[in-house]
Design a protein around this motif. Structure first.
Motif, PDB file in Angstrom:
ATOM      1  N   PRO A 127      45.598  61.383  15.429  1.00  0.00           N
ATOM      2  CA  PRO A 127      45.514  60.395  16.510  1.00  0.00           C
ATOM      3  C   PRO A 127      46.894  59.971  16.996  1.00  0.00           C
ATOM      4  CG  PRO A 127      45.142  59.332  14.401  1.00  0.00           C
ATOM      5  CD  PRO A 127      45.277  60.802  14.116  1.00  0.00           C
ATOM      6  N   SER A 128      46.974  59.604  18.269  1.00  0.00           N
ATOM      7  CA  SER A 128      48.209  59.031  18.808  1.00  0.00           C
ATOM      8  C   SER A 128      48.413  57.651  18.181  1.00  0.00           C
ATOM      9  CB  SER A 128      48.113  58.921  20.330  1.00  0.00           C
ATOM     10  OG  SER A 128      47.042  58.058  20.686  1.00  0.00           O
ATOM     11  N   PRO A 129      49.615  57.089  18.282  1.00  0.00           N
ATOM     12  CA  PRO A 129      49.876  55.778  17.658  1.00  0.00           C
ATOM     13  C   PRO A 129      48.895  54.685  18.074  1.00  0.00           C
ATOM     14  CG  PRO A 129      51.938  56.801  18.295  1.00  0.00           C
ATOM     15  CD  PRO A 129      50.853  57.671  18.843  1.00  0.00           C
ATOM     16  N   ASN A 130      48.456  54.692  19.343  1.00  0.00           N
ATOM     17  CA  ASN A 130      47.501  53.662  19.786  1.00  0.00           C
ATOM     18  C   ASN A 130      46.044  54.095  19.623  1.00  0.00           C
ATOM     19  OD1 ASN A 130      47.170  55.524  21.819  1.00  0.00           O
ATOM     20  ND2 ASN A 130      47.873  54.196  23.479  1.00  0.00           N
ATOM     21  N   HIS A 131      45.837  55.288  19.059  1.00  0.00           N
ATOM     22  CA  HIS A 131      44.507  55.833  18.746  1.00  0.00           C
ATOM     23  C   HIS A 131      43.630  56.018  19.996  1.00  0.00           C
ATOM     24  CE1 HIS A 131      44.295  55.524  14.167  1.00  0.00           C
ATOM     25  NE2 HIS A 131      45.555  55.272  14.507  1.00  0.00           N
ATOM     26  N   LYS A 132      44.283  56.250  21.143  1.00  0.00           N
ATOM     27  CA  LYS A 132      43.522  56.566  22.352  1.00  0.00           C
ATOM     28  C   LYS A 132      43.395  58.068  22.574  1.00  0.00           C
ATOM     29  CE  LYS A 132      44.276  52.326  25.010  1.00  0.00           C
ATOM     30  NZ  LYS A 132      44.738  51.755  26.305  1.00  0.00           N
ATOM     31  N   LEU A 133      44.355  58.819  22.056  1.00  0.00           N
ATOM     32  CA  LEU A 133      44.340  60.275  22.169  1.00  0.00           C
ATOM     33  C   LEU A 133      44.290  60.894  20.772  1.00  0.00           C
ATOM     34  CD1 LEU A 133      47.167  60.847  24.834  1.00  0.00           C
ATOM     35  CD2 LEU A 133      44.711  60.540  25.243  1.00  0.00           C
ATOM     36  N   ILE A 134      43.788  62.111  20.708  1.00  0.00           N
ATOM     37  CA  ILE A 134      43.846  62.863  19.453  1.00  0.00           C
ATOM     38  C   ILE A 134      44.356  64.272  19.733  1.00  0.00           C
ATOM     39  CG2 ILE A 134      42.047  61.595  18.213  1.00  0.00           C
ATOM     40  CD1 ILE A 134      40.099  63.884  18.972  1.00  0.00           C
TER      41      ILE A 134
END
Length: 315
Positions: free
Chosen positions: A208-215
């Protein structure tokens, strides 16, 4: 024949060899020695065959006790023909003496999540398998119970910014990775969210990206790696990044870049890192001319702008 008897037989032959040497190697002794050598060869063949049979028996025993699945196909997943999901069939398969069937059934029972009655029933029958002596079965049961009990503590679960969760089933079932399907739980409902076709046969990483919006999703075959970025909430997915990098770098270096009919790229990705909430960086090993040329590069992809940069590694 026991190994001790075989050694004893060898000892007799050694004595005859010595005796024959002491009698100037007469024809009678030569024949005696020849006979003993025949016995020795026969014993060796018998001993070798017995050992091979024992090894084969042990191999098949281990195959059953330690289920090894090279690739999950539709027939494996169903255990028997079926037109729709049948939880009762998988509950019954838990009683099988075939550990491969048990392992498949445990994973498939996660799909009973949306039915409260079946979910409770599956939970009850899966609990004992957490302490199974077979580690692969125990791990699968622990994960299934974690999902069905709604605990969501497993490190295999990726929790996203929108409150949903994604995961794979059959985690690391093969040496290459997990089942090539991503499942999602959102608003307390389980759905199959995304699946990959050949050659993306296994999922190896979900980052996951740091803000957990993308993987970032890494898939593979036994020949190639593939990388994609997905915005689960908005339902958007990037192009496959390794092939994109191959084409771009090939153009930069004036290398012939053939795209194979089977879509294998014979290239690999490593050290995937999110530089920020929108940009993924990784090292790539890109193959050209049927792997005659290997280029080691650094790839950077900005998801929102769909911009890919490929540079020679170290520059």
């Amino acid at each position: 024949m026991k190994k001790e008897d075989l050694f004893k037989e060898i000892g007799l032959i050694d004595e005859n060899l010595i005796e024959a040497a002491g009698h100037n190697g007469t024809e009678k002794k030569k024949k005696g020695i020849s006979k003993k050598w025949v016995i020795l060869v026969a014993c060796l063949v018998l001993y070798s065959s017995t050992a091979s049979a024992l090894l084969a028996t042990e191999y098949y025993k281990n195959q059953n006790s330690e289920p090894y699945i090279r690739y999950l196909n539709a027939e494996d997943m169903e255990l028997e023909p079926a037109t729709q999901y049948d939880a009762e069939k998988f509950l019954h398969a838990l009683k099988s003496d075939n550990n491969e069937y048990v392992y498949i059934a445990i994973n498939r029972l996660v799909e009973s999540f949306n039915d409260p009655t079946l979910r409770v029933k599956a939970l009850k029958q899966l609990q004992p398998f957490i302490k199974n002596e077979n580690q692969k079965i125990a791990d699968a049961a622990a994960f299934a119970v974690d999902i069905l009990s709604k605990s969501y503590r497993s490190p295999y679960i990726v929790k996203l910014a929108d409150g949903s969760m994604i995961f794979t089933l059959f985690n690391n079932y093969s040496d290459y990775g997990s089942q090539n399907v991503i499942w999602r739980i959102k608003d307390n409902v389980l759905k199959e969210y995304l699946s990959f076709s050949a050659p993306s046969m296994y999922i190896t990483k979900i980052i996951p990206s740091p803000n957990h919006k993308l993987i970032a999703i890494v898939t593979c075959s036994n020949k190639s790696n593939f990388v994609q970025i997905s915005n689960i909430e908005e339902g958007m997915t990037s192009p496959e990044l390794i092939e994109s990098a191959r084409v771009k770098y090939g153009a930069q270096k004036e290398l012939d870049t053939w795209i194979r009919n089977d879509h294998e790229n014979y290239s690999y990705a490593d050290n995937l890192v999110w530089k920020d909430n929108d940009t993924l960086v990784f090292e790539g090993s890109l193959a050209y001319q049927n792997t005659e040329i290997i280029e080691n590069v650094t790839v950077k992809y900005q998801f929102s702008k769909k911009i890919i940069e490929v540079k020679e590694k170290g520059l």
